[in-house]
Scaffold this motif. Structure first.
Motif, PDB file in Angstrom:
ATOM      1  N   GLY A   1       0.818  -1.220   0.000  1.00 53.35           N
ATOM      2  CA  GLY A   1       0.000   0.000   0.000  1.00 53.35           C
ATOM      3  C   GLY A   1       0.846   1.262   0.000  1.00 53.35           C
ATOM      4  N   TYR A   2       2.023   1.202  -0.691  1.00 51.75           N
ATOM      5  CA  TYR A   2       2.962   2.342  -0.620  1.00 51.75           C
ATOM      6  C   TYR A   2       2.382   3.615  -1.239  1.00 51.75           C
ATOM      7  CZ  TYR A   2       4.622   2.685  -5.468  1.00 51.75           C
ATOM      8  OH  TYR A   2       4.712   2.945  -6.813  1.00 51.75           O
ATOM      9  N   LEU A   3       1.648   3.508  -2.344  1.00 58.58           N
ATOM     10  CA  LEU A   3       1.069   4.706  -2.984  1.00 58.58           C
ATOM     11  C   LEU A   3       0.050   5.364  -2.050  1.00 58.58           C
ATOM     12  CD1 LEU A   3       0.469   3.657  -6.713  1.00 58.58           C
ATOM     13  CD2 LEU A   3       1.968   5.470  -5.923  1.00 58.58           C
ATOM     14  N   HIS A   4      -0.767   4.525  -1.404  1.00 61.55           N
ATOM     15  CA  HIS A   4      -1.792   5.034  -0.486  1.00 61.55           C
ATOM     16  C   HIS A   4      -1.146   5.767   0.683  1.00 61.55           C
ATOM     17  CE1 HIS A   4      -5.205   4.213   2.557  1.00 61.55           C
ATOM     18  NE2 HIS A   4      -5.535   5.255   1.811  1.00 61.55           N
ATOM     19  N   HIS A   5      -0.081   5.174   1.252  1.00 60.76           N
ATOM     20  CA  HIS A   5       0.576   5.774   2.416  1.00 60.76           C
ATOM     21  C   HIS A   5       1.317   7.061   2.051  1.00 60.76           C
ATOM     22  CE1 HIS A   5      -0.654   2.445   4.773  1.00 60.76           C
ATOM     23  NE2 HIS A   5       0.171   1.564   4.219  1.00 60.76           N
TER      24      HIS A   5
ATOM     25  N   GLY B   1      -1.120   9.816   1.199  1.00 60.43           N
ATOM     26  CA  GLY B   1      -1.792  10.226   2.435  1.00 60.43           C
ATOM     27  C   GLY B   1      -0.928  11.172   3.256  1.00 60.43           C
ATOM     28  N   LEU B   2       0.378  10.868   3.319  1.00 60.94           N
ATOM     29  CA  LEU B   2       1.319  11.744   4.040  1.00 60.94           C
ATOM     30  C   LEU B   2       1.429  13.109   3.378  1.00 60.94           C
ATOM     31  CD1 LEU B   2       4.187   9.212   4.880  1.00 60.94           C
ATOM     32  CD2 LEU B   2       2.743  10.410   6.529  1.00 60.94           C
ATOM     33  N   VAL B   3       1.485  13.107   2.025  1.00 64.14           N
ATOM     34  CA  VAL B   3       1.599  14.379   1.288  1.00 64.14           C
ATOM     35  C   VAL B   3       0.365  15.244   1.530  1.00 64.14           C
ATOM     36  CG1 VAL B   3       1.730  15.424  -1.015  1.00 64.14           C
ATOM     37  CG2 VAL B   3       3.128  13.427  -0.489  1.00 64.14           C
TER      38      VAL B   3
ATOM     39  N   PHE C   1      -7.704  15.116  -4.350  1.00 62.27           N
ATOM     40  CA  PHE C   1      -6.286  15.469  -4.439  1.00 62.27           C
ATOM     41  C   PHE C   1      -5.417  14.227  -4.215  1.00 62.27           C
ATOM     42  CE2 PHE C   1      -2.352  17.455  -2.585  1.00 62.27           C
ATOM     43  CZ  PHE C   1      -1.931  18.068  -3.752  1.00 62.27           C
ATOM     44  N   GLN C   2      -5.813  13.365  -3.277  1.00 62.35           N
ATOM     45  CA  GLN C   2      -5.033  12.148  -3.018  1.00 62.35           C
ATOM     46  C   GLN C   2      -5.052  11.212  -4.217  1.00 62.35           C
ATOM     47  OE1 GLN C   2      -6.002  10.096   0.624  1.00 62.35           O
ATOM     48  NE2 GLN C   2      -4.378   8.585   0.363  1.00 62.35           N
TER      49      GLN C   2
ATOM     50  N   ALA D   1      -5.479  12.085  -7.407  1.00 55.78           N
ATOM     51  CA  ALA D   1      -4.640  12.712  -8.444  1.00 55.78           C
ATOM     52  C   ALA D   1      -3.159  12.484  -8.139  1.00 55.78           C
ATOM     53  CB  ALA D   1      -4.947  14.203  -8.527  1.00 55.78           C
ATOM     54  N   LEU D   2      -2.783  12.557  -6.860  1.00 61.50           N
ATOM     55  CA  LEU D   2      -1.390  12.306  -6.467  1.00 61.50           C
ATOM     56  C   LEU D   2      -1.003  10.839  -6.668  1.00 61.50           C
ATOM     57  CD1 LEU D   2      -0.849  14.388  -3.197  1.00 61.50           C
ATOM     58  CD2 LEU D   2       0.209  14.771  -5.417  1.00 61.50           C
ATOM     59  N   CYS D   3      -1.944   9.914  -6.432  1.00 63.18           N
ATOM     60  CA  CYS D   3      -1.683   8.484  -6.689  1.00 63.18           C
ATOM     61  C   CYS D   3      -1.321   8.265  -8.158  1.00 63.18           C
ATOM     62  CB  CYS D   3      -2.916   7.646  -6.344  1.00 63.18           C
ATOM     63  SG  CYS D   3      -3.211   7.481  -4.585  1.00 63.18           S
ATOM     64  N   HIS D   4      -2.086   8.914  -9.052  1.00 65.75           N
ATOM     65  CA  HIS D   4      -1.827   8.849 -10.488  1.00 65.75           C
ATOM     66  C   HIS D   4      -0.429   9.388 -10.804  1.00 65.75           C
ATOM     67  CE1 HIS D   4      -3.828   9.515 -14.704  1.00 65.75           C
ATOM     68  NE2 HIS D   4      -2.909   8.576 -14.708  1.00 65.75           N
ATOM     69  N   PHE D   5      -0.077  10.510 -10.190  1.00 60.42           N
ATOM     70  CA  PHE D   5       1.219  11.161 -10.405  1.00 60.42           C
ATOM     71  C   PHE D   5       2.369  10.266  -9.921  1.00 60.42           C
ATOM     72  CE2 PHE D   5       4.603  13.980  -8.720  1.00 60.42           C
ATOM     73  CZ  PHE D   5       4.975  14.620  -9.893  1.00 60.42           C
ATOM     74  N   PHE D   6       2.259   9.749  -8.695  1.00 54.02           N
ATOM     75  CA  PHE D   6       3.339   8.927  -8.130  1.00 54.02           C
ATOM     76  C   PHE D   6       3.458   7.572  -8.836  1.00 54.02           C
ATOM     77  CE2 PHE D   6       3.145  11.846  -4.445  1.00 54.02           C
ATOM     78  CZ  PHE D   6       4.501  12.108  -4.329  1.00 54.02           C
TER      79      PHE D   6
END
Length: 532
Positions: free
Chosen positions: A136-140, A143-145, A364-365, A367-372
């Motif tokens: 679950g690295y993308l989720h974590h 989430g921190l960002v 936003f989270q 969209a960031l998952c897509h980016f990472f």
């Protein structure tokens, strides 16, 4: 040329609308079953199928955002769907590459340039989906960002391209995309409502709750006076599917016509010295100490261009004909495509920042998952030259399609429709069925790949009978029997290729390097696609 380019981009927009009319409600129904979406593999397949159905990753992403913000879907369950939408969006430029099938050399390069995007996405998913399911690295990380930033709603992403194309496309069709989203989040009140937008001003939300018959009968709804939209299908009595199929046929015809004429024009414009100069500028690396920076600079260019045109499909589809003509090499197209992947995620991030306050953190989270996800894929498959497997895979696919042109259509059907549908069907039977079918198939695939590598690199390490695939029936290791069958079935006997004169023994032929321009582009007529 600019006029044809404009119509080409408009036809892509109308093509997306046609797919949404024909399959939008089906896409909404697919999203509705949350029990299935909790399975990561099923979520991935749903992302692919829905994005292929609506021909727009931004539409499928916006549905996911709505589902997460309304509490129907967890962010962790939405991540595989985002990965799937990344794969589904690369189908457009693969379709565009089919339009260059007239010339084998151009088709080989164009198809390789288009499928490098597919190969990158598939390889990234094969590595990162199991990693995400396990850790679950993308989720974590996302989430921190989100937690560390004090995010406030901002302005929406600038629709620079739509300002130019909308005056034309709005005259053809306008859609109410909220119907698809409503079906996806379980609101059945809009089930029987058309996606074709009838009222445009001042409140399309209220107008969307009216049926087609009510809308045509009156121009007032409650105390609000509404203005009728001005497009061809505003008063049609045809169902959405019929309108979608009409637009699909029309937009594909316009797409093909514009692309063929664009390629013809580019052929006549980019001849001789002009082609050589453009090739040199685009494909040359930076001076010696900074050679390694060239690819990353190309990524920045790809991201910037995608941000301007607001669509990775439009950007990658626009460079596909140039790859086919040999103006852009596949080695240069690869970082441009990766940059385009980044560019489309920045657009999603800006769009997420424009969300209402209650939807802001979840959108936003995502969209960031897509980016990472895209950043992780680039770190895997770009920095080390030996790890640039998508280029090698795309070149192999390009050679195969140049030899057997029907293989391109088979590839599209298998990768974007049949395989995802089959996996989706198995996933509905539960994870035990997935493991029971997937484990033997994965083991067989790994064995075949290992044997292929050893056959090419060091065949001596293999038993004698395994050094070639000749011990298998002919149809299992060659496409020739299938080619004969398809040729006989379709009665499409191709014109024989011009043969080279008989060469003396011990003279070997070498293929032109990938960066060499098309024989029709820059070389005199008597040259062919091989040299001594």
């Amino acid at each position: 040329m600019l006029a044809f380019l404009y119509l080409f981009v408009c036809s892509l927009d109308v093509l997306s609308s046609a797919f949404q009319l024909a399959g939008g409600k089906v896409a909404g129904d697919i999203f509705k079953d949350n029990a299935i979406l909790s399975n990561p593999v099923a979520g991935l397949v749903v992302g692919i199928l829905v994005t292929v159905l609506v021909q727009s990753s931004s539409t499928s992403t916006s549905i996911i955002v709505s589902m997460v913000s309304s509490g129907l879907l967890e962010v962790s369950s939405a991540i595989p769907i985002i990965m799937g939408s990344n794969i589904g969006t690369s189908v457009t430029n693969t379709i565009v590459a089919l339009m260059q099938s007239g010339d084998r050399t151009d088709f080989r390069r164009a198809f390789a340039g288009a499928t490098v995007h597919d190969c990158f996405n598939w390889l990234s998913v094969l590595v990162l989906l199991p990693l995400e399911a396990a850790t679950g690295y993308l989720h974590h990380v996302t989430g921190l960002v989100v937690a560390s930033f004090n995010i406030r709603g901002g302005r929406d992403a600038p629709d620079l391209l739509k300002i130019i194309t909308e005056p034309f496309t709005k005259l053809i069709i306008q859609l109410d995309k909220s119907v698809i989203t409503s079906i996806a989040i379980g609101d059945e009140s809009l089930r029987n409502h058309s996606l074709i937008q009838i009222w445009c001003n001042p409140d399309p939300v209220e107008a969307s709750t009216m049926s087609r018959a009510e809308a045509n009968a009156s121009q007032t709804h409650g105390n609000v006076t509404m203005e009728k939209c001005n497009h061809i299908f505003v008063d049609t009595v045809l169902p959405d599917l019929a309108v979608g199929l009409i637009l699909l046929a029309g937009s594909l015809m316009l797409l093909c016509t514009c692309l063929i004429l664009l390629v013809k024009m580019l052929n006549s414009l980019l001849k001789g010295q002009v082609a050589k100069v453009i090739q040199k500028v685009i494909n040359t690396d930076l001076p010696a100490p900074f050679t390694w920076v060239t690819g990353y600079f190309a990524m920045v260019v790809g991201a910037g261009m995608t941000f301007i045109v607001q669509s990775s499909s439009v950007f990658t589809s626009a460079i596909t004909p140039l790859i086919g003509l040999g103006v852009i090499s596949i080695e240069r197209a690869y970082p441009l495509t990766l940059g385009s992947n980044i560019g489309t995620t920045t657009t999603a991030i800006l769009a997420a920042l424009a969300s209402p306050k209650e939807k802001l953190s979840s959108s936003f989270q995502i969209a960031l998952c897509h980016f990472f996800f895209n950043i992780s894929g680039i770190l895997l498959w770009y920095p080390l030259p030996c790890m640039r497997l998508p280029i090698r895979m795309a070149k192999a696919l390009g050679k195969r399609t140049a030899k057997y042109r029907w293989f391109a259509v088979l590839y599209l059907l298998v990768c974007f429709l049949l395989l995802p549908s089959l996996v989706f069907g198995i996933s509905m039977a539960g994870w035990q069925a997935m493991v029971g079918v997937g484990a033997p198939f994965g083991a067989l695939l790994a064995f075949v790949l290992l044997v292929n590598v050893l056959q090419n690199r060091s065949p001596g390490r293999l038993p004698k009978w395994l050094q070639t695939w000749e011990f298998l029936p002919h149809w299992m290791h060659s496409l020739k029997p299938l080619d004969r069958l398809i040729t006989r079935a379709t009665l499409c006997y191709a014109r024989p290729e011009p043969r080279s004169p008989q060469l003396p023994a011990r003279v070997f032929l070498e293929e032109l390097p990938p960066a060499t321009p098309s024989p029709r582009l820059a070389l005199p007529a008597h040259h062919n696609a091989t040299r001594l």
